[in-house]
Scaffold this motif. Structure first.
Motif, short mmCIF file in Angstrom:
data_model
loop_
_atom_site.label_atom_id
_atom_site.label_comp_id
_atom_site.label_asym_id
_atom_site.label_seq_id
_atom_site.Cartn_x
_atom_site.Cartn_y
_atom_site.Cartn_z
N ALA A 182 55.54 45.96 20.22
CA ALA A 182 54.37 46.57 20.88
C ALA A 182 53.10 46.00 20.26
O ALA A 182 53.12 45.42 19.17
CB ALA A 182 54.40 48.09 20.72
N THR A 194 41.82 45.33 17.88
CA THR A 194 43.18 44.87 18.07
C THR A 194 43.25 43.40 17.69
O THR A 194 42.21 42.75 17.51
CB THR A 194 43.66 45.09 19.52
OG1 THR A 194 45.08 44.92 19.58
CG2 THR A 194 43.00 44.13 20.49
N THR A 206 49.92 45.88 28.95
CA THR A 206 49.35 47.22 28.75
C THR A 206 48.13 47.15 27.84
O THR A 206 47.12 47.82 28.09
CB THR A 206 50.40 48.18 28.16
OG1 THR A 206 51.53 48.21 29.02
CG2 THR A 206 49.83 49.59 28.03
N SER A 207 48.18 46.33 26.81
CA SER A 207 47.02 46.20 25.92
C SER A 207 45.83 45.62 26.68
O SER A 207 44.68 46.01 26.44
CB SER A 207 47.35 45.34 24.70
OG SER A 207 47.58 43.99 25.06
N VAL A 210 44.35 48.45 28.58
CA VAL A 210 43.65 49.36 27.67
C VAL A 210 42.27 48.81 27.33
O VAL A 210 41.28 49.56 27.31
CB VAL A 210 44.49 49.60 26.39
CG1 VAL A 210 43.64 50.23 25.29
CG2 VAL A 210 45.68 50.49 26.71
N THR A 240 50.74 50.17 22.02
CA THR A 240 50.86 50.10 23.47
C THR A 240 51.98 49.15 23.86
O THR A 240 52.20 48.13 23.22
CB THR A 240 49.56 49.60 24.13
OG1 THR A 240 49.31 48.24 23.73
CG2 THR A 240 48.37 50.46 23.74
N SER A 241 52.68 49.52 24.92
CA SER A 241 53.66 48.61 25.55
C SER A 241 53.92 49.14 26.95
O SER A 241 53.56 50.27 27.28
CB SER A 241 54.96 48.54 24.75
OG SER A 241 55.74 49.69 24.95
N GLU A 245 53.87 53.01 27.02
CA GLU A 245 52.49 53.32 27.39
C GLU A 245 51.62 53.34 26.12
O GLU A 245 51.57 52.33 25.41
CB GLU A 245 52.39 54.63 28.17
CG GLU A 245 53.24 54.64 29.42
CD GLU A 245 53.26 55.97 30.13
OE1 GLU A 245 53.24 55.96 31.38
OE2 GLU A 245 53.29 57.01 29.45
N LEU A 246 50.94 54.46 25.82
CA LEU A 246 50.14 54.59 24.59
C LEU A 246 50.79 55.65 23.71
O LEU A 246 51.07 56.75 24.17
CB LEU A 246 48.70 55.00 24.89
CG LEU A 246 47.74 53.96 25.48
CD1 LEU A 246 48.09 53.63 26.92
CD2 LEU A 246 46.31 54.44 25.38
N THR A 269 44.20 57.42 26.82
CA THR A 269 45.46 57.90 27.40
C THR A 269 45.21 58.57 28.74
O THR A 269 45.93 58.34 29.72
CB THR A 269 46.15 58.88 26.44
OG1 THR A 269 46.47 58.20 25.22
CG2 THR A 269 47.43 59.43 27.05
N PHE A 272 44.31 55.94 31.28
CA PHE A 272 45.51 55.19 31.65
C PHE A 272 46.33 55.96 32.68
O PHE A 272 46.77 55.41 33.70
CB PHE A 272 46.34 54.90 30.41
CG PHE A 272 47.60 54.11 30.67
CD1 PHE A 272 47.56 52.73 30.71
CD2 PHE A 272 48.81 54.75 30.89
CE1 PHE A 272 48.71 51.99 30.96
CE2 PHE A 272 49.96 54.03 31.14
CZ PHE A 272 49.92 52.64 31.17
#
Length: 283
Positions: A182, A194, A206-207, A210, A240-241, A245-246, A269, A272
Protein backbone atom coordinates in the motif's frame (compact mmCIF):
# COMPACT_ATOMS: atom_id res chain seq x y z
CA UNK A 1 -12.00 -16.51 -5.54
CA UNK A 2 -14.99 -16.92 -7.85
CA UNK A 3 -15.10 -20.06 -10.05
CA UNK A 4 -15.24 -18.35 -13.45
CA UNK A 5 -12.28 -16.44 -14.87
CA UNK A 6 -11.23 -14.87 -18.16
CA UNK A 7 -8.30 -16.53 -19.93
CA UNK A 8 -7.25 -14.84 -23.16
CA UNK A 9 -10.68 -13.26 -23.67
CA UNK A 10 -12.57 -16.50 -23.00
CA UNK A 11 -14.86 -17.05 -20.02
CA UNK A 12 -13.93 -20.39 -18.49
CA UNK A 13 -13.97 -22.30 -15.18
CA UNK A 14 -10.73 -21.63 -13.31
CA UNK A 15 -10.01 -25.36 -12.91
CA UNK A 16 -9.97 -25.82 -16.68
CA UNK A 17 -7.34 -23.20 -17.50
CA UNK A 18 -4.36 -24.80 -19.21
CA UNK A 19 -1.20 -22.69 -18.90
CA UNK A 20 2.06 -24.03 -20.29
CA UNK A 21 4.47 -25.26 -17.59
CA UNK A 22 7.19 -23.15 -19.22
CA UNK A 23 5.13 -19.96 -19.37
CA UNK A 24 7.63 -17.21 -18.49
CA UNK A 25 5.12 -15.57 -16.18
CA UNK A 26 4.86 -18.85 -14.27
CA UNK A 27 8.52 -19.87 -14.03
CA UNK A 28 10.22 -16.44 -14.05
CA UNK A 29 7.52 -14.14 -12.64
CA UNK A 30 7.72 -12.35 -16.02
CA UNK A 31 4.57 -10.28 -16.02
CA UNK A 32 2.66 -7.42 -14.47
CA UNK A 33 -0.72 -7.08 -12.80
CA UNK A 34 -3.19 -4.71 -11.21
CA UNK A 35 -5.90 -5.24 -8.62
CA UNK A 36 -8.99 -3.04 -8.61
CA UNK A 37 -12.14 -2.65 -6.58
CA UNK A 38 -15.64 -3.48 -7.69
CA UNK A 39 -18.39 -1.26 -6.31
CA UNK A 40 -22.02 -1.97 -7.18
CA UNK A 41 -20.86 -4.23 -10.02
CA UNK A 42 -18.67 -1.47 -11.49
CA UNK A 43 -14.86 -1.81 -11.86
CA UNK A 44 -13.62 1.32 -10.10
CA UNK A 45 -10.91 3.46 -11.74
CA UNK A 46 -10.46 1.00 -14.61
CA UNK A 47 -8.93 3.65 -16.87
CA UNK A 48 -6.32 4.59 -14.26
CA UNK A 49 -5.50 0.95 -13.57
CA UNK A 50 -5.22 0.10 -17.25
CA UNK A 51 -3.01 3.11 -18.03
CA UNK A 52 -0.58 2.08 -15.28
CA UNK A 53 -0.72 -1.60 -16.28
CA UNK A 54 0.02 -0.77 -19.90
CA UNK A 55 2.93 1.48 -18.88
CA UNK A 56 4.38 -1.27 -16.68
CA UNK A 57 3.90 -3.81 -19.51
CA UNK A 58 5.97 -1.60 -21.81
CA UNK A 59 8.63 -1.22 -19.11
CA UNK A 60 9.15 -4.99 -18.93
CA UNK A 61 8.82 -5.25 -22.73
CA UNK A 62 5.60 -7.23 -22.95
CA UNK A 63 4.33 -7.18 -26.53
CA UNK A 64 0.70 -6.15 -26.13
CA UNK A 65 -1.72 -6.03 -29.03
CA UNK A 66 -2.83 -2.57 -30.06
CA UNK A 67 -6.23 -1.35 -28.88
CA UNK A 68 -6.44 -4.11 -26.28
CA UNK A 69 -7.91 -1.88 -23.57
CA UNK A 70 -11.49 -2.03 -24.92
CA UNK A 71 -11.73 -5.85 -25.14
CA UNK A 72 -10.10 -6.26 -21.70
CA UNK A 73 -12.64 -3.87 -20.20
CA UNK A 74 -15.45 -5.80 -21.91
CA UNK A 75 -13.99 -9.07 -20.58
CA UNK A 76 -13.94 -7.68 -17.04
CA UNK A 77 -17.55 -6.51 -17.25
CA UNK A 78 -18.69 -9.90 -18.56
CA UNK A 79 -16.78 -11.67 -15.77
CA UNK A 80 -18.35 -9.48 -13.09
CA UNK A 81 -21.77 -10.25 -14.55
CA UNK A 82 -21.09 -13.99 -14.85
CA UNK A 83 -19.93 -14.24 -11.24
CA UNK A 84 -22.77 -11.95 -10.09
CA UNK A 85 -20.44 -9.68 -8.13
CA UNK A 86 -21.78 -6.56 -6.44
CA UNK A 87 -18.87 -5.72 -4.13
CA UNK A 88 -15.46 -7.33 -4.52
CA UNK A 89 -12.12 -7.12 -6.26
CA UNK A 90 -10.63 -8.11 -9.59
CA UNK A 91 -7.10 -8.80 -10.75
CA UNK A 92 -5.84 -8.39 -14.31
CA UNK A 93 -2.57 -10.25 -14.95
CA UNK A 94 -0.39 -10.11 -18.07
CA UNK A 95 2.02 -13.04 -18.48
CA UNK A 96 4.86 -13.37 -20.97
CA UNK A 97 4.44 -16.75 -22.69
CA UNK A 98 7.88 -17.47 -24.06
CA UNK A 99 10.73 -18.35 -21.70
CA UNK A 100 14.20 -17.43 -22.98
CA UNK A 101 15.62 -20.57 -21.35
CA UNK A 102 12.98 -23.28 -21.82
CA UNK A 103 11.08 -24.52 -24.86
CA UNK A 104 8.32 -27.07 -25.28
CA UNK A 105 7.14 -27.75 -28.81
CA UNK A 106 6.57 -24.74 -31.05
CA UNK A 107 7.48 -21.31 -29.79
CA UNK A 108 4.38 -19.39 -28.74
CA UNK A 109 5.26 -15.75 -28.35
CA UNK A 110 2.88 -13.16 -26.99
CA UNK A 111 1.10 -12.40 -23.75
CA UNK A 112 -1.44 -14.43 -21.80
CA UNK A 113 -4.20 -12.43 -20.09
CA UNK A 114 -5.81 -13.67 -16.89
CA UNK A 115 -8.67 -11.90 -15.13
CA UNK A 116 -10.20 -13.23 -11.94
CA UNK A 117 -12.37 -11.95 -9.14
CA UNK A 118 -12.87 -12.51 -5.42
CA UNK A 119 -14.64 -11.25 -2.35
CA UNK A 120 -12.94 -8.60 -0.25
CA UNK A 121 -11.05 -9.61 2.89
CA UNK A 122 -12.26 -8.12 6.20
CA UNK A 123 -11.21 -4.48 6.34
CA UNK A 124 -8.91 -3.30 9.11
CA UNK A 125 -10.14 -0.23 10.97
CA UNK A 126 -6.62 0.77 12.02
CA UNK A 127 -3.08 -0.52 11.69
CA UNK A 128 -0.06 -0.93 13.92
CA UNK A 129 3.05 -0.56 11.77
CA UNK A 130 6.76 -1.06 12.17
CA UNK A 131 9.71 -0.09 10.00
CA UNK A 132 10.98 -3.06 8.03
CA UNK A 133 14.66 -3.99 8.44
CA UNK A 134 14.68 -4.77 4.70
CA UNK A 135 15.21 -2.09 2.04
CA UNK A 136 13.91 -1.44 -1.47
CA UNK A 137 16.88 -1.24 -3.83
CA UNK A 138 17.09 0.79 -7.04
CA UNK A 139 16.48 -1.34 -10.13
CA UNK A 140 14.90 -1.13 -13.60
CA UNK A 141 11.73 -2.48 -11.95
CA UNK A 142 11.46 0.15 -9.21
CA UNK A 143 7.82 1.17 -8.95
CA UNK A 144 6.67 -1.53 -11.39
CA UNK A 145 3.94 -3.91 -10.22
CA UNK A 146 5.45 -7.21 -11.37
CA UNK A 147 4.15 -10.67 -10.55
CA UNK A 148 7.15 -11.27 -8.27
CA UNK A 149 5.83 -10.28 -4.83
CA UNK A 150 8.13 -12.49 -2.75
CA UNK A 151 10.00 -9.51 -1.20
CA UNK A 152 6.72 -7.92 -0.09
CA UNK A 153 5.47 -11.21 1.39
CA UNK A 154 8.70 -11.69 3.35
CA UNK A 155 8.63 -8.12 4.65
CA UNK A 156 5.00 -8.52 5.71
CA UNK A 157 5.69 -11.86 7.37
CA UNK A 158 8.66 -10.44 9.28
CA UNK A 159 6.50 -7.58 10.61
CA UNK A 160 3.72 -9.93 11.67
CA UNK A 161 6.19 -12.23 13.40
CA UNK A 162 7.00 -9.22 15.61
CA UNK A 163 3.31 -8.54 16.33
CA UNK A 164 2.65 -5.73 13.83
CA UNK A 165 0.02 -5.55 11.08
CA UNK A 166 2.33 -4.32 8.32
CA UNK A 167 5.64 -2.58 7.72
CA UNK A 168 6.86 0.71 6.34
CA UNK A 169 9.57 0.04 3.76
CA UNK A 170 12.51 2.39 3.22
CA UNK A 171 14.81 2.49 0.19
CA UNK A 172 18.60 2.13 0.31
CA UNK A 173 18.91 5.87 1.04
CA UNK A 174 16.68 5.54 4.11
CA UNK A 175 13.77 7.36 2.45
CA UNK A 176 10.16 6.38 3.14
CA UNK A 177 8.92 4.36 0.18
CA UNK A 178 5.63 2.64 0.98
CA UNK A 179 3.97 -0.05 3.10
CA UNK A 180 4.47 -3.61 1.81
CA UNK A 181 1.31 -3.55 -0.35
CA UNK A 182 0.00 0.00 0.00
CA UNK A 183 0.97 3.66 -0.26
CA UNK A 184 1.47 5.70 2.88
CA UNK A 185 0.48 9.29 3.76
CA UNK A 186 1.20 11.34 6.84
CA UNK A 187 0.33 14.80 8.13
CA UNK A 188 2.66 17.34 9.74
CA UNK A 189 1.45 20.82 10.68
CA UNK A 190 -1.69 20.38 8.50
CA UNK A 191 0.37 19.48 5.40
CA UNK A 192 -0.22 16.09 3.73
CA UNK A 193 2.93 14.18 2.72
CA UNK A 194 3.61 11.07 0.67
CA UNK A 195 6.55 9.50 -1.14
CA UNK A 196 7.50 10.52 -4.65
CA UNK A 197 8.00 7.80 -7.32
CA UNK A 198 11.75 8.50 -7.31
CA UNK A 199 11.92 6.68 -3.95
CA UNK A 200 10.91 3.45 -5.71
CA UNK A 201 7.31 3.37 -4.52
CA UNK A 202 4.42 2.21 -6.66
CA UNK A 203 2.32 4.99 -8.13
CA UNK A 204 -0.99 3.93 -6.62
CA UNK A 205 -4.34 4.63 -8.27
CA UNK A 206 -6.01 5.25 -4.89
CA UNK A 207 -3.17 7.47 -3.71
CA UNK A 208 -3.54 9.50 -6.91
CA UNK A 209 -7.23 9.97 -6.21
CA UNK A 210 -6.48 10.97 -2.59
CA UNK A 211 -4.09 13.67 -3.79
CA UNK A 212 -6.77 14.92 -6.18
CA UNK A 213 -9.37 15.03 -3.41
CA UNK A 214 -6.91 16.83 -1.11
CA UNK A 215 -6.53 19.54 -3.74
CA UNK A 216 -10.31 19.90 -4.02
CA UNK A 217 -10.54 20.21 -0.21
CA UNK A 218 -7.75 22.82 -0.28
CA UNK A 219 -5.49 20.61 1.84
CA UNK A 220 -1.87 21.45 1.18
CA UNK A 221 0.01 18.38 0.02
CA UNK A 222 3.41 17.44 -1.31
CA UNK A 223 5.22 14.39 -2.70
CA UNK A 224 8.89 14.03 -1.89
CA UNK A 225 11.77 11.98 -0.55
CA UNK A 226 11.59 11.98 3.24
CA UNK A 227 13.51 10.02 5.84
CA UNK A 228 11.83 7.99 8.57
CA UNK A 229 12.32 10.77 11.12
CA UNK A 230 9.95 12.97 9.12
CA UNK A 231 7.25 10.30 9.26
CA UNK A 232 7.85 9.65 12.96
CA UNK A 233 7.22 13.33 13.77
CA UNK A 234 3.78 13.33 12.07
CA UNK A 235 0.45 13.97 13.80
CA UNK A 236 -1.57 11.69 11.50
CA UNK A 237 -0.80 8.71 9.28
CA UNK A 238 -2.80 6.44 6.98
CA UNK A 239 -2.34 4.00 4.12
CA UNK A 240 -4.18 3.66 0.81
CA UNK A 241 -4.78 0.89 -1.69
CA UNK A 242 -7.53 -0.20 -4.06
CA UNK A 243 -8.76 -2.99 -1.81
CA UNK A 244 -8.20 -1.27 1.56
CA UNK A 245 -9.29 2.22 0.49
CA UNK A 246 -8.03 4.52 3.33
CA UNK A 247 -6.98 2.97 6.65
CA UNK A 248 -5.79 4.95 9.66
CA UNK A 249 -2.43 4.08 11.20
CA UNK A 250 -2.70 3.82 14.98
CA UNK A 251 1.00 3.41 15.70
CA UNK A 252 4.42 3.19 14.09
CA UNK A 253 6.86 1.36 16.34
CA UNK A 254 6.45 3.26 19.64
CA UNK A 255 4.91 6.36 18.01
CA UNK A 256 1.16 6.71 18.63
CA UNK A 257 -1.16 8.56 16.25
CA UNK A 258 -4.26 9.65 18.14
CA UNK A 259 -7.61 9.67 16.34
CA UNK A 260 -8.82 13.26 16.03
CA UNK A 261 -12.23 14.67 15.06
CA UNK A 262 -12.28 16.45 11.70
CA UNK A 263 -8.78 15.18 10.97
CA UNK A 264 -7.38 15.30 7.46
CA UNK A 265 -7.77 11.52 7.35
CA UNK A 266 -11.48 11.76 8.22
CA UNK A 267 -12.08 14.54 5.70
CA UNK A 268 -10.37 12.59 2.91
CA UNK A 269 -12.17 9.36 3.84
CA UNK A 270 -15.53 11.11 3.59
CA UNK A 271 -14.59 12.74 0.28
CA UNK A 272 -13.43 9.35 -1.05
CA UNK A 273 -16.71 7.66 -0.12
CA UNK A 274 -18.71 10.44 -1.76
CA UNK A 275 -16.62 10.16 -4.92
CA UNK A 276 -17.09 6.37 -5.09
CA UNK A 277 -20.83 6.76 -4.66
CA UNK A 278 -21.00 9.43 -7.35
CA UNK A 279 -19.21 7.39 -10.02
CA UNK A 280 -20.46 3.86 -9.26
CA UNK A 281 -24.01 4.21 -7.98
CA UNK A 282 -26.74 5.47 -10.33
CA UNK A 283 -28.88 8.38 -9.17
Amino acid sequence: MYPLIIYNHTLTPAQEVNISPINAGLIHGYGVFTTLRIYNGVPFQFKEHWTRLEMHAHTVKLDLDEDIETPVHADLISLIDANKIIEGKARITLLERQSPFWQLGEKKSGVDILIFTADLPPKSIELNLTISPYRVLSSPLSGVKTNDYIPQFLMLDEARQRGFDDAVVLNERGEVCEVTTANIFWVRHLVLYTATPSTGCLTGTTSGLVRKLAKELKIESTCGAFHAEHLLSAEECFVTSSTRELVRVKSLNHKQFDAMPNSIFERLTLAFKKYVHKVTYPR
